[in-house]
Design an enzyme around this catalytic site. Structure first.
Site, PDB file in Angstrom:
ATOM      1  N   LYS A   1       0.784  -1.227  -0.043  1.00 57.70           N
ATOM      2  CA  LYS A   1       0.218   0.050  -0.070  1.00 57.70           C
ATOM      3  C   LYS A   1       0.965   1.070  -0.047  1.00 57.70           C
ATOM      4  O   LYS A   1       0.661   2.180  -0.760  1.00 57.70           O
ATOM      5  CB  LYS A   1      -0.969   0.010   1.091  1.00 57.70           C
ATOM      6  CG  LYS A   1      -1.777  -1.024   1.211  1.00 57.70           C
ATOM      7  CD  LYS A   1      -2.844  -1.067   2.242  1.00 57.70           C
ATOM      8  CE  LYS A   1      -2.241  -1.005   3.777  1.00 57.70           C
ATOM      9  NZ  LYS A   1      -1.741  -2.171   4.066  1.00 57.70           N
TER      10      LYS A   1
ATOM     11  N   ARG B   1      -9.687   0.692   9.028  1.00 59.62           N
ATOM     12  CA  ARG B   1      -9.280  -0.502   9.429  1.00 59.62           C
ATOM     13  C   ARG B   1     -10.332  -1.513  10.162  1.00 59.62           C
ATOM     14  O   ARG B   1     -10.125  -2.583  10.440  1.00 59.62           O
ATOM     15  CB  ARG B   1      -8.059  -0.583  10.242  1.00 59.62           C
ATOM     16  CG  ARG B   1      -6.573  -0.780   9.544  1.00 59.62           C
ATOM     17  CD  ARG B   1      -5.702  -0.621  10.369  1.00 59.62           C
ATOM     18  NE  ARG B   1      -4.242  -1.451  10.117  1.00 59.62           N
ATOM     19  CZ  ARG B   1      -3.317  -0.602   9.498  1.00 59.62           C
ATOM     20  NH1 ARG B   1      -3.429   0.401   8.876  1.00 59.62           N
ATOM     21  NH2 ARG B   1      -2.102  -1.396   9.301  1.00 59.62           N
TER      22      ARG B   1
ATOM     23  N   ARG C   1      11.329  -5.832   4.810  1.00 55.36           N
ATOM     24  CA  ARG C   1      11.093  -4.297   5.244  1.00 55.36           C
ATOM     25  C   ARG C   1      11.691  -4.140   6.730  1.00 55.36           C
ATOM     26  O   ARG C   1      12.341  -2.938   7.004  1.00 55.36           O
ATOM     27  CB  ARG C   1       9.796  -4.211   5.044  1.00 55.36           C
ATOM     28  CG  ARG C   1       9.376  -2.638   5.342  1.00 55.36           C
ATOM     29  CD  ARG C   1       7.755  -2.271   4.994  1.00 55.36           C
ATOM     30  NE  ARG C   1       6.902  -2.449   6.114  1.00 55.36           N
ATOM     31  CZ  ARG C   1       5.768  -2.237   5.799  1.00 55.36           C
ATOM     32  NH1 ARG C   1       5.275  -2.190   4.847  1.00 55.36           N
ATOM     33  NH2 ARG C   1       4.806  -2.621   6.877  1.00 55.36           N
TER      34      ARG C   1
ATOM     35  N   ARG D   1      11.304   0.218  11.050  1.00 55.08           N
ATOM     36  CA  ARG D   1       9.916  -0.042  12.010  1.00 55.08           C
ATOM     37  C   ARG D   1       9.928  -1.027  12.957  1.00 55.08           C
ATOM     38  O   ARG D   1      10.212  -2.293  12.308  1.00 55.08           O
ATOM     39  CB  ARG D   1       8.752  -0.417  10.896  1.00 55.08           C
ATOM     40  CG  ARG D   1       8.300   0.997  10.307  1.00 55.08           C
ATOM     41  CD  ARG D   1       7.207   0.882   9.395  1.00 55.08           C
ATOM     42  NE  ARG D   1       6.183   0.037  10.004  1.00 55.08           N
ATOM     43  CZ  ARG D   1       4.830  -0.087   9.300  1.00 55.08           C
ATOM     44  NH1 ARG D   1       4.558   0.221   8.321  1.00 55.08           N
ATOM     45  NH2 ARG D   1       3.999  -0.679  10.024  1.00 55.08           N
TER      46      ARG D   1
ATOM     47  N   ARG E   1      -0.535  -9.086  13.722  1.00 56.19           N
ATOM     48  CA  ARG E   1      -1.069  -7.988  12.725  1.00 56.19           C
ATOM     49  C   ARG E   1      -2.035  -8.770  11.615  1.00 56.19           C
ATOM     50  O   ARG E   1      -3.073  -8.292  11.372  1.00 56.19           O
ATOM     51  CB  ARG E   1      -0.101  -7.200  11.984  1.00 56.19           C
ATOM     52  CG  ARG E   1       0.466  -6.208  13.206  1.00 56.19           C
ATOM     53  CD  ARG E   1       1.993  -5.622  12.695  1.00 56.19           C
ATOM     54  NE  ARG E   1       1.811  -4.797  11.625  1.00 56.19           N
ATOM     55  CZ  ARG E   1       3.002  -4.596  10.832  1.00 56.19           C
ATOM     56  NH1 ARG E   1       4.177  -5.319  11.484  1.00 56.19           N
ATOM     57  NH2 ARG E   1       3.022  -3.923   9.841  1.00 56.19           N
TER      58      ARG E   1
END
Ligand code: AMP
Length: 192
Positions: free
Chosen positions: A14, A89, A128, A134, A146
């Site tokens: 995204k 969400r 990532r 992060r 998640r």
């Protein structure tokens, strides 16, 4: 105004695709994840509250996120279209968004849902995590949490917009440019 939601599980691309879509179409990008990370880095009370949820892979409470989106709208009154990334969400957030847009005499044109298999998602997120800084991407347990939250609380958002005839599925497991092409075709069809 022309507004879209870019939807998909964590790691579905995204953020990457949002940057490209913003550049091409001039959307104002509203990423609640980015807004929350900004609050955390500025050590605001909202940031401190949000961090405790984010670090566990949980969702930040609806009222906090909806309030933040309301202030974002107030600061972007000249926008000709929004790209929502990572928001809504939950169904409660979707209902609140629809109401906020109605007050602005506009609506969601489409929810574009990126579809990617879970093994590929975990691979992308761990990768990532090595580069993004992060913390919620470095711990496999937090990543799995998640996904669980996504499937329980977030997938009903796609159904909400499907009932309004606004859901469009997009294959999200190709190359960045290939997926971008699919998203652009979906948008161009809706804009006509
Ligand atoms: P993201 O950058 O969109 O992956 O978001 C990172 C984290 O921020 C999520 O795992 C949630 O903890 C929190 N978050 C971001 N957007 C929302 C939202 N719309 N509602 C609740 N929590 C959110």
């Amino acid at each position: 105004m022309f507004n879209i939601i870019l939807f998909g599980p964590p790691g579905s691309g995204k953020g990457t695709q949002s940057e490209k879509l913003v550049e091409k179409y001039g959307f104002v990008h509203l990423s609640t994840g980015n807004l929350l990370r900004d609050e955390i880095s500025r050590q605001t009370p909202l940031g401190t509250e949000a961090k405790s949820f984010i670090d566990k892979g949980q969702l930040v409470p609806d009222e906090v996120v909806i309030g933040m989106v309301g202030s974002f709208f107030d600061k972007n009154k000249e926008a000709t279209g929004f790209l929502f990334d990572g928001f809504p969400r939950t169904v409660a957030q979707a209902v609140a968004l629809d109401k906020l847009l109605e007050l602005k005499k506009t609506e969601i044109a489409a929810l574009l849902a990126l579809e990617v298999g879970e093994d590929e998602l975990v691979k992308r997120l761990l990768h990532r995590g090595q580069t993004s800084g992060r913390s919620d991407d470095t711990n496999e347990e937090v990543i799995r949490k998640r996904f669980a939250v996504y499937s329980k609380e977030t997938t009903p958002v796609a159904e909400h917009y499907s009932n309004l005839n606004k859901l469009q599925r997009v294959k999200g497991d190709g190359t960045i440019d290939g997926i971008f092409g699919l998203l652009c075709s979906a948008i161009d069809t809706k804009k006509k």
